[in-house]
Design an enzyme around this catalytic site. Structure first.
Site, PDB file in Angstrom:
ATOM      1  N   HIS A 387      -8.509  12.659 -10.047  1.00 21.19           N
ATOM      2  CA  HIS A 387      -8.353  11.433  -9.276  1.00 21.19           C
ATOM      3  C   HIS A 387      -9.649  10.827  -8.752  1.00 21.19           C
ATOM      4  O   HIS A 387      -9.662   9.668  -8.321  1.00 21.19           O
ATOM      5  CB  HIS A 387      -7.432  11.707  -8.078  1.00 21.19           C
ATOM      6  CG  HIS A 387      -6.558  10.556  -7.703  1.00 21.19           C
ATOM      7  ND1 HIS A 387      -6.949   9.237  -7.803  1.00 21.19           N
ATOM      8  CD2 HIS A 387      -5.295  10.525  -7.222  1.00 21.19           C
ATOM      9  CE1 HIS A 387      -5.970   8.450  -7.394  1.00 21.19           C
ATOM     10  NE2 HIS A 387      -4.946   9.207  -7.041  1.00 21.19           N
ATOM     11  N   SER A 503       0.586   4.213  -0.781  1.00 24.88           N
ATOM     12  CA  SER A 503      -0.637   3.712  -1.393  1.00 24.88           C
ATOM     13  C   SER A 503      -0.434   2.315  -1.959  1.00 24.88           C
ATOM     14  O   SER A 503       0.630   1.965  -2.458  1.00 24.88           O
ATOM     15  CB  SER A 503      -1.094   4.656  -2.505  1.00 24.88           C
ATOM     16  OG  SER A 503      -0.058   4.825  -3.451  1.00 24.88           O
TER      17      SER A 503
END
Length: 673
Positions: A387, A503
């Protein structure tokens, strides 16, 4: 540019979201990457490319609006609004005082310095460097703590769902994506608010002649919003390299080979030939078939486990690997175009699929690669991605393009014959030199890995009474209702409101990353308490009105986050700046309420795409839930993970009950007992 009003152009799940913990800061210079752009010659065969966009891939990149830094007073106001449902009156008054002192004092100084710093670095965004540091300085294992997964929907033609055929087709389509991107021929990522006007051949033929310095404005004039694509170059030939204190992102686009893992063994073969073209699909088929025929049992000391280790431990062991004479094989792993993991298991259900794509058995993974395609014996497929280099925007685009290309234009079919090539000469099996220290390190990593993944529980539920279609008819945000069900479910189970993270991508801005939507609000708190604790005291119309208030405010928060007008990234950057200057940490950041709101017990992210079955991730805190969800036309699905501190089975029962109640009220019915 900051004065322009931008719509919330990116869905929350394009960020696929790990709610990253603001820990492990360090100071370092962050390189901001580009890409190798070579326009294809007219003689290049079409089969090497997904498409040939007449608008160059990076046509809008230069003129993208810069990520705005919110006004400090707006950030403090939003921060306090988010804190209100989490604190009692005394706690809130203390936090309010600290926030106001911060705004008038040290916070004002830090904010002014952040703005000045941002003006000196117009090539990037104010959050880019600190966000890279946050990920790369984290010392925890990337497994469960950072790497998420997304699973592909099956191929619509069952005959193409074999492990072998799908591996070849996904490989060819992904390399087509890579070549198309590097040639500047990949369609730019654009959100079309009015597709009839902007997603047309006429628009493309005009906008391609608009200079790159103002091209974004040309798109904006017809309600089209180009998105940042600066992360895309890290998709291929990229690996996170463990280093002491802060890891390194390596991208070496000279690599022409694919990394294949099976039974803990490593194989490589070229997917780009000497002329720069994709290796013939029939040859790739032969090579995969050769690898699948290898009957060697798993190695006694599977090296892949090392990538699941604490980053400092892994850094030390990697140095030992280099000293033992493994530099060449490690370079081949690091520079591989990407990784395909062929797993010798058959998926029985979606829970097993989730576990396998999220972490697997550790034997057959190299978690540091930018992404890995994972294929099981039955042809189930997914992506696990590291990520730090980027967010889900780039990975989701890759998956969408690969899914479309493999189904519309598969490179091989079940009747395709493997090429008459000697795969034993073309496929290299990597061998490692291991000493006693390395062997002990691998066994220790395996033990830690087994312990950590055995503590993780994943459960799923599907609510079938309705979804997006019904909720939109009620003039409600489907995402708001899904988030409300999580708040209501948690209150029903634990009798409290907790810090919640959703998110949201900020790819509408140059080098944007993500912003946080804070779904726990005074409106959800009021609504949840009415439904859970006092349903009989409220009329159906009152309860409907409360749901409407939640939806309206959630829509406002979503729009603000997509336009980079949240508070989380701004406060994070100010805290990072104070640490980088070695100043005493401002009192606000030491306040228990600030620590608590960043201890995200409900970490959530949503994903809907024609290519994607579902996605998920582990909780970001030991006493939390990791919630991946999707609101579809007629149903709502949840994949939820937890550690032993939380009961995920009961939580999903409470979420389902909450959805039942919400839909009953929306249909004009009394809440059932």
């Amino acid at each position: 540019m900051a004065a322009l009003r931008l719509p919330p152009v990116v869905s929350r799940l394009s960020a696929v979201g790990r709610a990253a913990s603001p820990a492990g800061w360090c100071r370092a210079r962050i390189p901001v990457g580009g890409g190798t752009l070579q326009r294809a010659s007219s003689s290049t065969p079409d089969s090497d490319y997904l498409h040939e966009s007449i608008v160059p891939t990076n046509h809008f990149q230069k003129s993208l609006p810069r990520l705005p830094i919110p006004k400090l007073q707006d950030t403090v106001r939003r921060f306090l609004n988010a804190q209100r449902p989490l604190l009692d009156n005394d706690q809130y008054r203390r936090t309010e005082r600290l926030a106001q002192d911060f705004e008038q004092g040290i916070g004002k100084q830090l904010h002014e310095e952040l703005v000045a710093q941002d003006k000196r670095n117009k090539h990037t965004s104010y959050i880019s460097g600190p966000w890279f540091d946050m990920y790369l300085c984290a010392r925890e294992s990337v497994v469960l703590n950072f790497n998420p997964f997304m699973s592909f929907n099956p191929d619509p033609n069952p005959a193409f769902n074999s492990q072998l055929i799908r591996a070849v087709n996904m490989t060819v389509s992904a390399v087509r994506f890579m070549k198309t991107f590097r040639a500047g021929l990949l369609e730019p990522e654009i959100f079309h608010l009015n597709p009839a006007k902007s997603d047309t051949a006429l628009f493309k033929n005009i906008i391609r002649f608009v200079p790159t310095s103002v091209s974004w404005y040309g798109a904006y004039m017809v309600n089209a919003y180009p998105l940042d694509m600066s992360q895309y170059f890290r998709l291929f030939n990229s690996t996170r390299i463990p280093r002491p204190v802060r890891d390194e992102l390596l991208t070496d686009d000279s690599g022409k080979h694919l990394l294949v893992m099976r039974n803990g063994h490593f194989y490589i073969f070229d997917v780009i030939d000497q002329d720069g073209r994709i290796t013939k699909p029939s040859e790739i088929l032969a090579h995969f078939k050769y690898i699948l025929s290898d009957s060697c049992p798993p190695p006694e000391f599977p090296l892949g486990y090392l990538t699941s280790e604490n980053r400092d431990v892994w850094s030390s062991l990697r140095q030992r690997l280099l000293e033992a004479g493994n530099a060449e094989v490690l370079n081949k792993i690091d520079s591989a175009v990407f990784c395909i993991c062929l797993d010798d298991i058959t998926i029985k259900d979606h829970l097993q699929l989730s576990h396998n794509m999220l972490h697997g058995n550790g034997l057959n993974r190299w978690y540091d690669k930018s992404f890995s395609f994972i294929l099981t014996k039955d042809g189930s497929a997914g992506v696990n991605f590291e990520h730090s280099w980027g967010d889900g925007v780039a990975v989701l685009r890759l998956m969408n393009e690969v899914s479309k290309d493999t189904t519309k234009r598969p490179a091989v079919s079940p009747t395709t014959l493997p090429a008459a090539v000697d795969s034993s000469q073309n496929v290299q099996k990597l061998e490692f030199k291991l000493n006693d220290v390395l062997k002990a390190g691998i066994l220790s990593a395996k033990e830690k890995f087994d312990t950590s993944v055995s503590a993780l529980t994943v459960e799923a539920t599907v609510f079938k009474k309705g979804g997006k279609v019904f909720l939109k008819k009620q003039n409600l945000s489907p995402d708001a209702v899904a988030q409300l069900s999580l708040q209501m479910g948690f209150l029903r189970q634990y009798n409290k409101t907790v810090a919640t993270y959703e998110s949201c991508s900020t790819a509408a801005f140059k080098h944007g990353r993500t912003e946080t939507i804070r779904p726990a609000t005074i409106y959800t708190q009021k609504c949840c308490e009415a439904f859970v604790k006092q349903p009989s005291k409220h009329s159906i119309s009152d309860l409907k009105a409360m749901i409407g208030e939640c939806s309206k405010y959630h829509g406002q928060l979503t729009k603000e986050a997509a336009m980079a007008r949240g508070f989380d990234r701004h406060l994070f950057a100010l805290s990072y700046l104070a640490k980088s200057k070695e100043m005493p940490l401002p009192e606000l950041f030491q306040d228990p309420s600030y620590i608590q709101i960043n201890h995200n017990i409900l970490s959530t992210s949503t994903l809907t795409s024609p290519a994607i079955h579902f996605g998920g991730f582990a909780p970001v805190v030991p006493d939390g839930f990791g919630v991946g969800y999707g609101v579809h036309d007629d149903w709502i699905g949840y994949i939820v993970s937890s550690y032993p501190a939380r009961d995920v089975t009961e939580f999903l029962k409470c979420v389902n009950k909450s959805l039942d109640d919400i839909f009953d009220v929306l249909e004009g019915q009394l809440i059932s007992g």
